[in-house]
Enzyme design. Sequence first.
Site, PDB file in Angstrom:
ATOM      1  N   ASP A 207       0.427   0.281  -0.031  1.00  0.00           N
ATOM      2  CA  ASP A 207      -0.552  -0.106   0.989  1.00  0.00           C
ATOM      3  C   ASP A 207      -1.834  -0.565   0.309  1.00  0.00           C
ATOM      4  OD1 ASP A 207      -2.466   2.361   0.673  1.00  0.00           O
ATOM      5  OD2 ASP A 207      -0.439   3.191   0.794  1.00  0.00           O
ATOM      6  N   ASP A 209      -4.791   0.994   0.832  1.00  0.00           N
ATOM      7  CA  ASP A 209      -5.694   2.086   1.145  1.00  0.00           C
ATOM      8  C   ASP A 209      -6.327   1.779   2.512  1.00  0.00           C
ATOM      9  OD1 ASP A 209      -6.527   4.654   0.218  1.00  0.00           O
ATOM     10  OD2 ASP A 209      -8.500   3.851  -0.204  1.00  0.00           O
TER      11      ASP A 209
END
Length: 269
Positions: A207, A209
């Site tokens: 991802d 974050d």
Amino acid sequence: MVKIGVIGGTGLDADLNILKDVQMISVPVTPYGQPSDDQVTSGKIDNVDVVLMSRHGKKHDRNPSDVNYRANLWALKELGCTHVLVTNACGSLQEEFKPGMIAIVDQYIDRTKSRPSTFYKVIHIPQAHPFDKIVQKMIEEACKAVGAEYRPGACIVAVEGPRFSTLAESKLYKSWGGDIIGMTTVPEAPLAAELGLFYNSIGLITDYDCWHEDEGESVNVELVAARMKMLAGISRKVLIETIKRIGKYDWSEKIAAKTKEAQGSIMFK
């Protein structure tokens, strides 16, 4: 002769065509308590001895702050490991480290708080280069060999967890030059160094974050689980190819130097 401890939920132990001569080995309680599991999986990859350990336990029932890192590393050393190769789920702090890629970790910034991070009363272990450069190159070669998208030279920000970062923290770590963020590199890396073990990390980027403007890539449990499932196959191939390369290298001089450095860093046991 090398022996490689692999920490992480890689699924290697599930494929008997990958791991030869499989056996379960009971791990006794260490001077630092019980490791994450009372048994580890032992076997061979390309005639290289390998020990597989689940960092969070086989049921994944320990959050990062509750992992007994000292017991895990001590157990691997007692089992004769010379190298520790780990996988880490991590978030990206920079655009060029894209979700779905593999990050070859080179540095860390420690933002953990209260984890036991040494085996000794007083030791000053060097950590200028926590991750072995030769193994980093081998991971890169392995990524190329299996067609994995990767990026070398990653600096990981190791945070306490188990919560994810606030937006302010994520932006701060990004501004520091952190490339990825995770919860388990520290104290694993310095503990491995204290024991004279070569330590390297393969970051599995799940991802962005929470700093990224694409909210669909902001970290959450569902996204991390989905990306880890997606990355499982390719990361397994990278691990196998890396282990083969480690096994073909003559480590005798470097092991002696690593052991001497670790022992020379101890001031009081």
